[in-house]
Design an enzyme around this catalytic site. Structure first.
Site, short mmCIF file in Angstrom:
data_model
loop_
_atom_site.label_atom_id
_atom_site.label_comp_id
_atom_site.label_asym_id
_atom_site.label_seq_id
_atom_site.Cartn_x
_atom_site.Cartn_y
_atom_site.Cartn_z
N ASN A 13 13.75 23.66 33.24
CA ASN A 13 12.50 24.37 32.98
C ASN A 13 11.32 23.43 32.75
O ASN A 13 10.24 23.62 33.32
CB ASN A 13 12.66 25.27 31.75
N ILE A 14 11.52 22.43 31.90
CA ILE A 14 10.42 21.52 31.58
C ILE A 14 10.01 20.73 32.82
O ILE A 14 8.82 20.59 33.11
CB ILE A 14 10.81 20.57 30.43
N CYS A 126 8.28 19.02 21.27
CA CYS A 126 7.26 20.07 21.37
C CYS A 126 6.62 20.33 20.01
O CYS A 126 5.40 20.45 19.88
CB CYS A 126 7.86 21.35 21.94
N ALA A 158 14.27 28.07 24.80
CA ALA A 158 15.09 26.89 24.49
C ALA A 158 16.32 26.88 25.38
O ALA A 158 17.27 27.64 25.16
CB ALA A 158 15.49 26.91 23.02
N PRO A 160 19.51 24.70 27.52
CA PRO A 160 20.62 23.87 27.03
C PRO A 160 20.18 22.48 26.59
O PRO A 160 20.73 21.92 25.64
CB PRO A 160 21.58 23.82 28.23
#
Length: 300
Positions: A13-14, A126, A158, A160
């Site tokens: 995702n990031i 973060c 959030a 894994p």
């Protein structure tokens, strides 16, 4: 305009949200995305955007004839600790979005330009990016004996990697509150909120200060830092004015100032409620652009 070439290590995702931000940069050109899962959505999106991709990890990237100028790594702390010396040996500047803390930590409003020559810089966490600037804003006006932050984020945001890094999150953020924020002692707490629909990221920043502290100067300093952050994270905002309280037993005999902020994401790839991830990718992009500008000026 000449741009610095970039590889993104990690395809979660990031990393995917970071890709969207890098695509808009005037100074950075994302050309590679590296992962370990050939079926990951991040690699698929990167391929559609014209990047060269591989699911063979860092080994593949470092075996290529052409190396990137910069690498952004968003894997996990233990993975980056192993990869960091290899990047440095290959002459690749690294921006670390894990809590590995191999290199010096950077929070743009506080120390953006102090580590532009470092081979590896760390974006802390973060929660750190959202709260350490507020501690810094207070500590540049008065001494902060103790600072505590509580970061509350949507559980759905959030993944894994984030969950695997929870212990490192608290340690790295606490250390950043002290070394960058300027507090004598720091503590960080993270809450994964399972509420559905998901809640936006919200943070509470508590600072213990002298009883005779200049409240107007502290408030002004906080507002200036918030404006600095909003230049690269428009969804960052104060929920209300900083709250000042007199000394009490609970605060160890110190007066206190408490600040409440929320972070709404830009919605590039991640949903707006995932402001905790958005502030990481936005801050990393900001740092990468500063490094690239200096790198390109030297090459010119």
């Amino acid at each position: 305009m000449t741009k610095a070439s970039v590889a993104i290590v990690g395809s979660g995702n990031i990393s995917t949200d970071l890709l969207y931000k890098l695509q808009r940069s005037e100074w950075l050109e994302p050309r590679w995305m590296i992962g370990i899962d050939p079926e990951s959505e991040g690699l698929a999106r990167a391929r559609k955007m014209g990047l060269e991709t591989s699911a063979e990890g860092v080994d593949w990237l470092l075996s290529q004839a052409e190396k990137p100028d910069l690498v952004f790594e968003a894997t996990s702390a233990y993975v980056h600790r192993e990869a960091a010396p290899r990047y440095e040996a290959a002459g690749i500047r690294a921006i670390d979005l894990t809590p590995a803390a191999v290199g010096p930590a950077v929070v743009p409003p506080a120390n953006l330009r102090e580590h532009l020559d470092a081979p590896n810089v760390n974006m802390i966490t973060c929660g750190g990016q959202a709260t350490i600037p507020i501690v810094y804003a207070v500590s540049r006006v008065v001494d902060v004996a103790y600072a505590e932050i509580v970061a509350s984020v949507a559980s759905l945001s959030a993944g894994p990697g984030t969950r695997a890094n929870i212990d490192e999150f608290t340690k790295t953020t606490s250390r950043g509150i002290e070394t960058i924020g300027g507090a004598q002692r720091g503590k960080a707490i993270i809450i994964l909120n399972p509420a559905d629909p998901p809640m936006i990221m919200r943070d509470t920043i508590f600072c213990a200060i002298p009883e005779d502290a200049d409240q107007a100067a502290i408030t002004d300093s906080i507002h200036r830092v918030v404006k600095d952050i909003q230049q690269y994270v428009p969804g960052y905002r104060l929920l209300n004015e900083p709250q000042f309280d007199k000394p009490s037993v609970v605060s160890g005999g110190y007066a206190t100032v408490t600040t409440f902020v929320e972070v709404e994401g830009a919605g590039d790839f991640l949903p707006p409620y995932a402001g905790n991830l958005d502030i990481m990718t936005a801050a990393a992009t900001k740092v990468g652009e500063e490094i690239a500008q200096k790198l390109l000026s030297v090459k010119a």
